[in-house]
Design an enzyme around this catalytic site. Structure first.
Site, PDB file in Angstrom:
ATOM      1  N   ASP A 153       0.803  -1.226   0.000  1.00 13.44           N
ATOM      2  CA  ASP A 153       0.000   0.000   0.000  1.00 13.44           C
ATOM      3  C   ASP A 153       0.833   1.271   0.000  1.00 13.44           C
ATOM      4  OD1 ASP A 153      -2.631  -0.767  -0.279  1.00 13.44           O
ATOM      5  OD2 ASP A 153      -2.971  -1.019   1.879  1.00 13.44           O
ATOM      6  N   LYS A 156      -0.484   4.647  -0.993  1.00 12.56           N
ATOM      7  CA  LYS A 156      -1.400   5.438  -0.171  1.00 12.56           C
ATOM      8  C   LYS A 156      -0.736   6.726   0.341  1.00 12.56           C
ATOM      9  CE  LYS A 156      -4.726   1.935   1.432  1.00 12.56           C
ATOM     10  NZ  LYS A 156      -5.152   1.139   2.598  1.00 12.56           N
TER      11      LYS A 156
END
Ligand code: C2E
Ligand code: SIN
Ligand code: SIN
Ligand code: FE
Ligand code: FE
Length: 379
Positions: free
Chosen positions: A229, A232
């Site tokens: 991730d 992000k």
């Protein structure tokens, strides 16, 4: 007889990362054999300090590898624990001297290995695993060879550290980036500790069932899944940390995190001229494809089935399982049972059925990880 480094026809540059670690270990093996022909196997196991798990990682074996995808707790292997504590090599010239109570000893012995030389390896002065030399001959590792074996073990130790230093640098860069961006994902706590270990459990099971993933590949899925991730950091806080449902527009922006992450990592790799990080494709695949769906309804590319890289199919199940069983700003934590039910129901639509089966088959391992990395306090 002096060692002939050129005997493979070309100069084996041990630290050239264009060659895989497995290839470099094979060169070391060829090199050792010039002096000690009875070395029939070199194997390296790496240690996960946080879970006390020792895992097979890379090997060069003249016959079929007796210990693929093997792991055990170091505390359950007192003889190995003693080697790690003493820092001295252990030499066994008659494997029947070893008690047959350990599965790994049994497998190594029944494959025909008669002698073993085992030495602990270290990374930044911490114990990081073992190197094993084995021979099919009894009495292979007598006094006269032990110094050479220790030197070779040291060379292998350097090769392993060289490999892991690349990852240390990569992680350092990523964390600095997160600091600079003042990245505050709500997925703090132990999310990454858990989901990386769930990923490893699933990958290992798939490897055992299909033989398509090596020990090394499984280890890199574990190591790289923590970066899934990273994109992000490019999502604004008011969306990332929103304590409720996202609007359609916000969700569209949110869904750019895999491509943004892919772009970020590609640039880091280029800037560090680290195009040759081991299993770089696995890293890029995990970041770009962890929200693809088996039925083609995922994002960003809408890939389906086998077109989704295996690493991403594994990480998708691990990530969603941990997201479901954790509290988020927008939802309560689900029970393990409910999460299992949901994931089983989505087998073949959201998820690769083999990865779902792996998760369900490894329930005990999954529960252990969840317990070990439980969030304290609320949530
Ligand atoms: P995440 O929280 O790490 O969730 C990862 C994936 O787990 C989600 O991907 C989704 O497939 C699954 N998931 C998580 N929670 C639930 C749930 O309550 N029900 C179901 N059925 N699935 C769940 P997805 O949907 O692509 O979302 C990607 C990321 O977008 C999420 O990562 C989260 O950071 C954010 N996000 C998604 N929906 C919301 C929301 O309603 N509010 C907020 N604030 N963020 C959201
Ligand atoms: C043990 O692991 O405790 C015994 C077997 C071995 O050291 O090879
Ligand atoms: C191995 O050779 O990989 C493990 C067996 C041992 O404990 O020596
Ligand atoms: Fe994601
Ligand atoms: Fe996640």
């Amino acid at each position: 007889m002096p060692l002939d480094l050129m005997s493979q026809g070309s100069n084996p540059n041990f630290f050239n990362t264009e060659h895989t670690l497995a290839q470099r270990i094979r060169w070391v093996h060829d090199l050792i054999k010039q002096k000690i022909p009875k070395v029939n196997r070199i194997a390296v196991a790496v240690y996960d300090e946080k879970t006390d798990v020792l895992k097979t990682f890379v090997h060069s074996t003249d016959i079929e590898n007796p210990l693929p995808l093997y792991e055990c707790k170091l505390s359950d292997a007192p003889a190995l624990l003693a080697i790690s504590q003493s820092g001295k090599p252990r030499v066994i010239n008659q494997m029947s001297d070893l008690p047959l109570d350990k599965q790994h000893t049994q497998r190594v012995r029944s494959a025909g290995f008669q002698s073993s030389f085992t030495q602990a390896i270290y990374h930044n002065e911490r114990f990081s695993g073992f190197i094993f030399f084995n021979s099919l001959h009894p009495g292979a590792f007598t006094e006269e060879y032990q110094q050479d074996l220790s030197i070779m073990a040291y060379l292998v130790n350097l090769l392993i550290n060289n490999e892991f230093n690349v990852l240390t640098t990569l992680n350092g860069v990523v964390h600095s980036l997160e600091d600079v961006a003042q990245f505050r994902d709500e997925e703090t706590g132990y999310h990454l500790e858990r989901m990386s270990r769930y990923s490893r459990v699933i990958a290992r099971y798939i490897a055992q069932q299909t033989g398509l993933l090596s020990d090394e590949h499984v280890e890199y899925i574990f190591l790289y899944s923590t970066l899934h991730d990273i994109g992000k950091i490019a999502i604004p806080d008011n969306i990332l940390l929103k304590p409720g449902k996202l609007t359609e527009g916000e969700m569209t922006l949110m869904k750019s995190h895999p491509s943004k992450g892919h772009e970020i990592i590609k640039r880091i790799l280029d800037n560090l001229s680290m195009k040759t990080v081991p299993f770089a494709d696995a890293l890029l695949n995990i970041i770009l494809c962890h929200h693809e769906r088996w039925d083609g309804m995922g994002y960003p590319a809408g890939l389906s089935g086998d077109a989704i890289p295996i690493e991403a199919r594994v990480v998708a199940v691990a990530d969603v399982f941990d997201a479901l069983t954790s509290a988020r700003s927008y939802k309560e934590a689900w029970s393990i049972e409910r999460a299992f039910e949901f994931i089983e129901e989505k087998s073949g639509s959201f998820f690769d059925p083999n990865c779902v089966q792996a998760l369900l088959a490894c329930e005990d391992d999954i529960r252990l990880i969840k317990d070990q990395f439980a969030e304290t306090g609320s949530g």
